[in-house]
Design a protein around this motif. Structure first.
Motif, PDB file in Angstrom:
ATOM      1  N   VAL A 131     -27.276 -96.535  49.013  1.00  0.00           N
ATOM      2  CA  VAL A 131     -27.160 -97.016  47.629  1.00  0.00           C
ATOM      3  C   VAL A 131     -28.312 -97.915  47.209  1.00  0.00           C
ATOM      4  O   VAL A 131     -28.407 -98.288  46.045  1.00  0.00           O
ATOM      5  CB  VAL A 131     -25.822 -97.757  47.418  1.00  0.00           C
TER       6      VAL A 131
ATOM      7  N   GLY B 123     -29.187 -84.869  54.523  1.00  0.00           N
ATOM      8  CA  GLY B 123     -28.160 -84.337  53.633  1.00  0.00           C
ATOM      9  C   GLY B 123     -26.771 -84.324  54.220  1.00  0.00           C
ATOM     10  O   GLY B 123     -25.800 -84.097  53.488  1.00  0.00           O
TER      11      GLY B 123
ATOM     12  N   THR C 169     -23.345 -85.872  55.719  1.00  0.00           N
ATOM     13  CA  THR C 169     -22.567 -87.083  55.489  1.00  0.00           C
ATOM     14  C   THR C 169     -22.031 -87.592  56.818  1.00  0.00           C
ATOM     15  O   THR C 169     -20.907 -87.299  57.226  1.00  0.00           O
ATOM     16  CB  THR C 169     -21.412 -86.801  54.517  1.00  0.00           C
TER      17      THR C 169
ATOM     18  N   LEU D 129     -23.918 -92.877  52.617  1.00  0.00           N
ATOM     19  CA  LEU D 129     -24.053 -93.100  51.177  1.00  0.00           C
ATOM     20  C   LEU D 129     -25.119 -94.171  50.945  1.00  0.00           C
ATOM     21  O   LEU D 129     -24.791 -95.343  50.763  1.00  0.00           O
ATOM     22  CB  LEU D 129     -22.723 -93.525  50.554  1.00  0.00           C
TER      23      LEU D 129
ATOM     24  N   ASP E 264     -31.039 -91.679  46.712  1.00  0.00           N
ATOM     25  CA  ASP E 264     -30.401 -90.494  46.133  1.00  0.00           C
ATOM     26  C   ASP E 264     -29.023 -90.348  46.773  1.00  0.00           C
ATOM     27  O   ASP E 264     -28.810 -89.530  47.668  1.00  0.00           O
ATOM     28  CB  ASP E 264     -31.282 -89.277  46.395  1.00  0.00           C
ATOM     29  N   SER E 265     -28.084 -91.170  46.305  1.00  0.00           N
ATOM     30  CA  SER E 265     -26.790 -91.309  46.974  1.00  0.00           C
ATOM     31  C   SER E 265     -26.022 -89.997  47.130  1.00  0.00           C
ATOM     32  O   SER E 265     -25.579 -89.660  48.242  1.00  0.00           O
ATOM     33  CB  SER E 265     -25.929 -92.339  46.241  1.00  0.00           C
ATOM     34  N   PRO E 266     -25.818 -89.214  46.059  1.00  0.00           N
ATOM     35  CA  PRO E 266     -25.014 -87.992  46.217  1.00  0.00           C
ATOM     36  C   PRO E 266     -25.606 -87.000  47.210  1.00  0.00           C
ATOM     37  O   PRO E 266     -24.870 -86.247  47.852  1.00  0.00           O
ATOM     38  CB  PRO E 266     -24.978 -87.407  44.804  1.00  0.00           C
ATOM     39  N   ASN E 267     -26.940 -87.018  47.347  1.00  0.00           N
ATOM     40  CA  ASN E 267     -27.596 -86.107  48.286  1.00  0.00           C
ATOM     41  C   ASN E 267     -27.811 -86.714  49.666  1.00  0.00           C
ATOM     42  O   ASN E 267     -28.415 -86.080  50.535  1.00  0.00           O
ATOM     43  CB  ASN E 267     -28.942 -85.653  47.723  1.00  0.00           C
ATOM     44  N   ARG E 268     -27.341 -87.942  49.864  1.00  0.00           N
ATOM     45  CA  ARG E 268     -27.429 -88.613  51.164  1.00  0.00           C
ATOM     46  C   ARG E 268     -28.873 -88.663  51.665  1.00  0.00           C
ATOM     47  O   ARG E 268     -29.168 -88.418  52.836  1.00  0.00           O
ATOM     48  CB  ARG E 268     -26.554 -87.917  52.209  1.00  0.00           C
TER      49      ARG E 268
END
Length: 254
Positions: free
Chosen positions: A53, A33, A35, A51, A11-15
């Motif tokens: 991926v 969550g 970064t 991130l 879940d890349s955008p949510n780290r």
């Protein structure tokens, strides 16, 4: 997806790395969550990912993720603890031939494993595929002086402060030779010739005899190798015998 059908999502955008179990229930298995890069050695759900991926499982159920923006590959073991297995965080290309955690990656984007458990990394920014020998050089379980009664099934338990893991079961088969060992014989000659210590050895025609030397009866060094002909015995002499306070010899068939 693991062997029982659980699905793992980067879940890349949510780290975060998240799991959807076979009942359709979603949970977080890695990432808090934030970064950043943090949390190694502790619970994966408290770790910072930059991130993620890609998520991939090895044969032991450990979860690996390509933490791309951190230029690292990280592992979540079956006890839920996170560690870094490749990448030092630098956006670079370096480190081949050394420890994977000291190597530089540039945006690792995909992961795969071969049958031996070695990890392959698609090092996207470096336009390369990198291989990590995850189990090379690890301690070996060794049995010495094995007898017929030692045959059976074995597994190894490896423990740490975070828990333990049991290896796959390996079967040990013991085969006892049915033929008697061949014997190297001497003809009684043992002494000095031209100030060098030596002795004669005899064997069947075509047999290769090796003479080893040792100063402690533990560590042996090959000193002489020759093949028996017909008739005359082989003569071994040790030109270095004076370099030792004492020296032991053995003859063996190669």
């Amino acid at each position: 997806m693991d062997a029982i059908g659980n699905l793992y999502i980067a879940d890349s955008p949510n780290r975060r790395i998240r799991k959807v179990d076979t009942n359709g229930i979603i949970t977080t298995v890695a990432g808090n969550g934030n970064t950043n890069y943090s949390g190694d050695g502790g619970a994966a759900t408290n770790a910072g990912l930059m991130l993620p991926v890609k998520a991939a499982l090895d044969a032991f159920g450990d979860l690996y993720n390509a933490d791309a923006a951190n230029n690292r590959v990280r592992k979540v073991d079956t006890n839920g603890f996170i560690s870094t297995v490749a990448g030092n965080g630098n956006t670079n290309y370096s480190g081949d031939g050394g420890p994977a955690t000291s190597a530089s990656l540039f945006w690792p984007g995909d992961l795969a494993f071969d049958a031996a458990g070695n990890l392959y990394i698609a090092d996207a920014g470096n336009n390369r595929i990198r291989k990590v020998l995850l189990y090379a050089g690890y301690p070996m379980f060794t049995l010495s002086n094995v007898l017929a009664g030692n045959a059976g099934s074995y597994s190894v338990v490896v423990s740490s402060p975070y828990g333990s893991v049991t290896s796959a079961v390996a079967a040990l088969t013991v085969t006892i030779p049915t033929t008697a060992p061949q014997i190297v014989t001497g003809d009684g000659f043992c002494g000095f010739l031209t100030n060098q210590f030596g002795f004669n050895l005899s064997g069947a025609f075509g047999q290769t005899i090796v003479v080893d030397g040792s100063a402690d009866l533990v560590n042996w060094t090959p000193l002489f190798t020759n093949t028996c002909g017909s008739g005359n015995p082989l003569y071994f002499c040790d030109p270095c015998w004076t370099n030792f306070a004492w020296r032991f010899y053995r003859g063996r068939l190669q």
